[in-house]
Scaffold this active site. Structure first.
Site, PDB file in Angstrom:
ATOM      1  N   THR A 106      35.830  38.670  30.687  1.00 24.91           N
ATOM      2  CA  THR A 106      36.824  37.736  30.180  1.00 24.91           C
ATOM      3  C   THR A 106      37.473  38.204  28.890  1.00 24.91           C
ATOM      4  O   THR A 106      38.665  37.991  28.666  1.00 24.91           O
ATOM      5  CB  THR A 106      36.175  36.353  29.961  1.00 24.91           C
ATOM      6  OG1 THR A 106      35.658  35.880  31.211  1.00 24.91           O
ATOM      7  CG2 THR A 106      37.175  35.344  29.436  1.00 24.91           C
ATOM      8  N   SER A 149      29.902  40.043  37.558  1.00 25.36           N
ATOM      9  CA  SER A 149      29.131  39.658  38.745  1.00 25.36           C
ATOM     10  C   SER A 149      28.946  40.833  39.697  1.00 25.36           C
ATOM     11  O   SER A 149      28.068  40.813  40.561  1.00 25.36           O
ATOM     12  CB  SER A 149      29.825  38.507  39.476  1.00 25.36           C
ATOM     13  OG  SER A 149      29.866  37.356  38.668  1.00 25.36           O
ATOM     14  N   CYS A 175      10.008  28.624  32.703  1.00 18.32           N
ATOM     15  CA  CYS A 175      10.435  28.006  31.443  1.00 18.32           C
ATOM     16  C   CYS A 175      11.140  29.044  30.569  1.00 18.32           C
ATOM     17  O   CYS A 175      10.725  30.197  30.508  1.00 18.32           O
ATOM     18  CB  CYS A 175       9.239  27.440  30.685  1.00 18.32           C
ATOM     19  SG  CYS A 175       8.276  26.229  31.605  1.00 18.32           S
ATOM     20  N   THR A 226      30.062  37.830  30.600  1.00 20.86           N
ATOM     21  CA  THR A 226      28.863  37.121  30.151  1.00 20.86           C
ATOM     22  C   THR A 226      27.829  36.891  31.242  1.00 20.86           C
ATOM     23  O   THR A 226      26.642  36.765  30.951  1.00 20.86           O
ATOM     24  CB  THR A 226      29.244  35.761  29.535  1.00 20.86           C
ATOM     25  OG1 THR A 226      29.937  34.971  30.517  1.00 20.86           O
ATOM     26  CG2 THR A 226      30.124  35.940  28.316  1.00 20.86           C
TER      27      THR A 226
END
Length: 364
Positions: free
Chosen positions: A35, A81, A301, A111
């Site tokens: 981006t 991606s 987690c 990102t």
């Protein structure tokens, strides 16, 4: 003033500082896509990668730095991606080939897979003694309120920063985003719509950028005079994730663990490394390990760590030879497994390397 060099494999654009003094440092900026490097085309108003020959039109502030900046776009910039292990190796090679010529490196990256790339580069670049800073943006640089400029300019400033002895303050692979510098192989993307896209739950922030940049020096890798960079150029992609969830079936577990050619599995377990204790599940895990499949236990987690054996639901995993991932991230775990499997075929050595920190990616 900018100059264009087309004599090398990659087309580069060099920005020389305005100051008449010699530049105090040189930074190579590698643009992979994403981006940050997008602008709206004049016709159709679609986002397209901008030409780095016009970098001063988009970010005129780069001319004010007192160091030299060279831009090197990949021949075919990609959406993150579509990042692959082969591209990780290509980026690592670019760093290695230009290591003696530049003082530091900034990698502009999408990102979505930035944490994977940062982790992979940390393993591929053994003996790194210079800054390699990945950054990007949530909004394109062509948008008025984009976060791209601040992320990019501060990443450059951090990459070129030195201490009083002239040594780099940062000498490891990091991610800079939204005013914080994170260890690359400790970072995770946790936001898709806010500017604070990355966090590092299990390792402190390395630097904060406000009016000035504050470095938390005890947590940064220490500069080591005389250390030589060693490039690793092999990753084994025959790995996968197996995420445990309530109700997971034996058919699913069996199918994953029996994938043809599979060499390693990152097992994403509950809490502190806990998994089901049904007989069929234990049998599938034991059979996989008996076939020399590496199984790396990582918690679902974001914070905390795996402590196999603390509860009965993880004791079996420890007993049969599942390797504890301690507080490693899932992104770092999968790239570390590719790296370890690419380096050696010795099962004992593989287990040793997985269970201990190699680049500060996990705690003992």
């Amino acid at each position: 003033m900018s100059t264009v060099n087309t004599s090398s494999k990659y087309k580069t654009v060099r920005i020389n500082p305005i100051s008449p003094k010699p530049p105090r440092a040189s930074v190579l900026v590698i643009y992979t896509g994403g981006t940050l490097g997008m602008v709206y085309e004049s016709v159709g108003r679609q986002l397209v990668p901008f030409d780095f020959e016009q970098i001063l039109e988009q970010v005129p502030e780069v001319n004010r730095f007192d160091f030299e900046i060279t831009f090197l776009p990949l021949s075919e910039p990609i959406d993150s991606s579509n990042m692959t292990p082969e591209l990780w190796i290509e980026i690592a090679r670019i760093v290695n080939e230009n290591y003696a010529q530049y003082d530091s490196f900034v990698i502009l990256h999408g990102t979505d897979t930035m944490a994977y790339t940062a982790s992979a580069l940390s393993f591929l670049l053994e003996g790194l003694n210079k800054a390699v800073i990945l950054t990007g943006a949530q909004l394109p640089i062509g948008i008025a309120r984009s976060d791209a400029r601040e992320n990019f300019l501060t990443a450059l400033e951090i990459a070129a920063a030195t201490n009083l002895a002239g040594q780099p303050i940062v000498s490891e692979v990091c991610i800079y985003f939204n005013s914080v510098l994170l260890r690359g192989n400790r970072a995770k993307k946790n936001e898709s719509s806010d500017f604070n896209a990355f966090k590092s739950e299990n390792y402190p922030i390395l630097a904060r950028a406000g009016v000035s940049i504050y470095y938390d020096l005890p947590y940064l890798e220490t500069y080591r005079p005389g250390i030589k960079l060693h490039l690793h150029e092999k990753l084994n992609p025959n790995v996968t994730y197996l995420k445990i969830f309530p109700g997971i079936s034996r058919e699913v577990v069996h199918a994953v663990l029996k994938v043809s050619g599979l060499r390693g599995v990152v097992l994403e377990t509950f809490g502190a490394g806990n998994a089901p204790t049904m007989d069929w599940f234990l049998a599938e895990i034991r059979d996989a390990i008996d076939r020399n499949l590496l199984i790396f236990n990582v918690s679902q987690c974001d914070g905390g760590r795996v402590t196999q054996g603390q509860y009965q639901t993880s004791k079996f995993l420890k007993d049969v030879g599942v390797i504890s991932g301690s507080d490693i991230t899932a992104e770092s775990a999968i790239t570390k497994m590719m790296y370890v499997l690419g380096r050696t075929d010795d099962p004992a050595q593989q287990r040793t390397w997985l269970s201990e920190p190699l680049r500060g990616e996990m705690s003992l």
